[in-house]
Scaffold this active site. Structure first.
Site, PDB file in Angstrom:
ATOM      1  N   HIS A  34     -23.684  -6.953-133.023  1.00  0.00           N
ATOM      2  CA  HIS A  34     -22.274  -7.273-133.083  1.00  0.00           C
ATOM      3  C   HIS A  34     -21.425  -6.346-133.444  1.00  0.00           C
ATOM      4  CE1 HIS A  34     -23.583 -11.642-133.214  1.00  0.00           C
ATOM      5  NE2 HIS A  34     -23.182 -11.538-132.156  1.00  0.00           N
TER       6      HIS A  34
ATOM      7  N   LYS B 178     -21.244 -27.801-131.718  1.00  0.00           N
ATOM      8  CA  LYS B 178     -22.166 -26.612-131.587  1.00  0.00           C
ATOM      9  C   LYS B 178     -22.820 -26.719-132.953  1.00  0.00           C
ATOM     10  CE  LYS B 178     -23.519 -22.191-130.187  1.00  0.00           C
ATOM     11  NZ  LYS B 178     -23.109 -20.799-129.423  1.00  0.00           N
TER      12      LYS B 178
ATOM     13  N   SER C 277     -28.511 -13.637-132.522  1.00  0.00           N
ATOM     14  CA  SER C 277     -28.476 -14.414-133.688  1.00  0.00           C
ATOM     15  C   SER C 277     -29.729 -15.335-133.955  1.00  0.00           C
ATOM     16  CB  SER C 277     -27.158 -15.113-133.810  1.00  0.00           C
ATOM     17  OG  SER C 277     -26.051 -14.293-133.823  1.00  0.00           O
TER      18      SER C 277
HETATM   19  N1  COA Z   1     -25.518  -7.838-130.232  1.00  0.00           N
HETATM   20  C1  COA Z   1     -26.287  -8.812-130.462  1.00  0.00           C
HETATM   21  N2  COA Z   1     -26.174 -10.217-130.032  1.00  0.00           N
HETATM   22  C2  COA Z   1     -25.501 -10.389-129.341  1.00  0.00           C
HETATM   23  C3  COA Z   1     -24.325  -9.640-128.917  1.00  0.00           C
HETATM   24  C4  COA Z   1     -24.349  -8.350-129.324  1.00  0.00           C
HETATM   25  N3  COA Z   1     -23.615  -7.250-128.793  1.00  0.00           N
HETATM   26  N4  COA Z   1     -23.634 -10.335-128.265  1.00  0.00           N
HETATM   27  C5  COA Z   1     -23.867 -11.497-127.945  1.00  0.00           C
HETATM   28  N5  COA Z   1     -24.865 -11.670-128.908  1.00  0.00           N
HETATM   29  C6  COA Z   1     -25.893 -12.900-128.878  1.00  0.00           C
HETATM   30  C7  COA Z   1     -25.032 -13.699-129.986  1.00  0.00           C
HETATM   31  O1  COA Z   1     -25.883 -13.503-131.177  1.00  0.00           O
HETATM   32  C8  COA Z   1     -25.680 -15.136-129.609  1.00  0.00           C
HETATM   33  O2  COA Z   1     -26.905 -15.415-129.821  1.00  0.00           O
HETATM   34  P1  COA Z   1     -27.518 -16.938-130.008  1.00  0.00           P
HETATM   35  O3  COA Z   1     -27.408 -17.451-128.587  1.00  0.00           O
HETATM   36  O4  COA Z   1     -28.906 -16.702-130.393  1.00  0.00           O
HETATM   37  O5  COA Z   1     -26.727 -17.585-130.850  1.00  0.00           O
HETATM   38  C9  COA Z   1     -25.351 -14.923-127.815  1.00  0.00           C
HETATM   39  O6  COA Z   1     -25.352 -13.826-128.031  1.00  0.00           O
HETATM   40  C10 COA Z   1     -24.211 -15.629-127.531  1.00  0.00           C
HETATM   41  O7  COA Z   1     -23.255 -15.335-128.365  1.00  0.00           O
HETATM   42  P2  COA Z   1     -21.686 -15.366-128.396  1.00  0.00           P
HETATM   43  O8  COA Z   1     -21.235 -13.892-128.039  1.00  0.00           O
HETATM   44  O9  COA Z   1     -21.244 -15.865-129.744  1.00  0.00           O
HETATM   45  O10 COA Z   1     -21.091 -16.259-127.327  1.00  0.00           O
HETATM   46  P3  COA Z   1     -21.230 -17.682-127.423  1.00  0.00           P
HETATM   47  O11 COA Z   1     -21.678 -18.083-126.127  1.00  0.00           O
HETATM   48  O12 COA Z   1     -21.574 -18.550-128.560  1.00  0.00           O
HETATM   49  O13 COA Z   1     -19.633 -17.900-127.577  1.00  0.00           O
HETATM   50  C11 COA Z   1     -17.318 -17.898-126.531  1.00  0.00           C
HETATM   51  C12 COA Z   1     -18.648 -17.206-126.445  1.00  0.00           C
HETATM   52  C13 COA Z   1     -16.957 -18.020-127.841  1.00  0.00           C
HETATM   53  C14 COA Z   1     -16.391 -16.514-126.165  1.00  0.00           C
HETATM   54  C15 COA Z   1     -17.154 -18.987-125.608  1.00  0.00           C
HETATM   55  O14 COA Z   1     -18.174 -19.972-125.891  1.00  0.00           O
HETATM   56  C16 COA Z   1     -15.694 -19.322-125.535  1.00  0.00           C
HETATM   57  O15 COA Z   1     -14.740 -18.822-125.157  1.00  0.00           O
HETATM   58  N6  COA Z   1     -15.599 -20.715-126.126  1.00  0.00           N
HETATM   59  C17 COA Z   1     -14.162 -21.408-126.340  1.00  0.00           C
HETATM   60  C18 COA Z   1     -14.026 -22.403-125.193  1.00  0.00           C
HETATM   61  C19 COA Z   1     -13.536 -21.988-123.869  1.00  0.00           C
HETATM   62  O16 COA Z   1     -12.580 -21.429-123.553  1.00  0.00           O
HETATM   63  N7  COA Z   1     -14.613 -22.300-122.820  1.00  0.00           N
HETATM   64  C20 COA Z   1     -14.390 -21.837-121.677  1.00  0.00           C
HETATM   65  C21 COA Z   1     -15.204 -20.460-121.284  1.00  0.00           C
HETATM   66  S1  COA Z   1     -15.546 -20.257-119.588  1.00  0.00           S
END
Ligand code: COA
Length: 160
Positions: free
Chosen positions: A16, A40, A127
């Site tokens: 990140h 979550k 993560s």
């Molecule tokens: N380097 C390392 N790890 C990374 C990374 C990077 N550059 N980018 C993503 N990751 C990992 C994260 O650590 C996480 O790992 P985990 O699954 O082991 O915990 C995983 O990839 C996904 O992480 P994240 O980027 O935090 O995405 P998310 O899926 O948890 O959340 C949101 C994404 C918050 C953008 C999305 O869920 C959201 O917009 N939610 C709000 C509700 C909404 O609007 N929904 C409709 C969307 S279609």
């Protein structure tokens, strides 16, 4: 241009931080938006995730930490912004990211999602991987900054 980098950051990793550092050089302002989703199951509370991000990004003056709940597009609109940054690690991220970007476009057509390709050394990083290694007492020094490593050690102190 002001951009928003959303995610769970549970906890923030060097993967990140690489995206945050590179975004901070390309854009005037980067708002890191931590999803506060009570349904979550996160290891770190929202307050802990905010603290860890504040400490690990304090060297970037144009980076701000914020939290949001509900729809990402509503939050982005509220902030007066229309651009979101997401990191792409591997092909496996692509389908999910494409789906999110297309759904978000339906609810906020002016919003653009910009993808940044991860640095090669972080494509395997997540993560969950970091939490799993830390939970078994393994070293995570090369995946997360010291302050995050200490926070993980505290969480897993005494084991399960
Ligand atoms: N380097 C390392 N790890 C990374 C990374 C990077 N550059 N980018 C993503 N990751 C990992 C994260 O650590 C996480 O790992 P985990 O699954 O082991 O915990 C995983 O990839 C996904 O992480 P994240 O980027 O935090 O995405 P998310 O899926 O948890 O959340 C949101 C994404 C918050 C953008 C999305 O869920 C959201 O917009 N939610 C709000 C509700 C909404 O609007 N929904 C409709 C969307 S279609």
């Amino acid at each position: 241009m002001k951009v928003i980098y959303p995610g769970s950051f549970d906890p923030v990793t060097y993967g990140h931080l690489d995206i945050i550092e590179r975004s901070s050089k390309k854009f005037d302002k980067v708002i890191i938006a931590i999803l506060n989703n009570k349904s979550k199951k996160n290891l770190f509370t929202i307050e802990e995730r905010v603290r860890l991000l504040k400490e690990t990004t304090k060297q970037f003056p144009n980076v701000e930490i914020d939290t949001f709940s509900g729809l990402l597009t509503s939050y982005v609109k509220e902030k007066g912004c229309s651009t979101v940054i997401r990191g792409l690690r591997a092909v496996s991220d692509f389908e999910y990211e494409m789906q999110m970007a297309l759904v978000n476009r339906k609810t906020y057509p002016e919003m653009e999602t910009i993808f940044m390709v991860s640095r090669a050394e972080y494509v395997f990083l997540s993560s969950s991987i970091v939490k799993e290694i830390a939970s078994f007492g393994g070293k995570v020094t090369c995946f997360v900054p010291k302050v995050v490593e200490e926070a993980l050690a505290n969480k897993f102190k005494g084991g399960f």
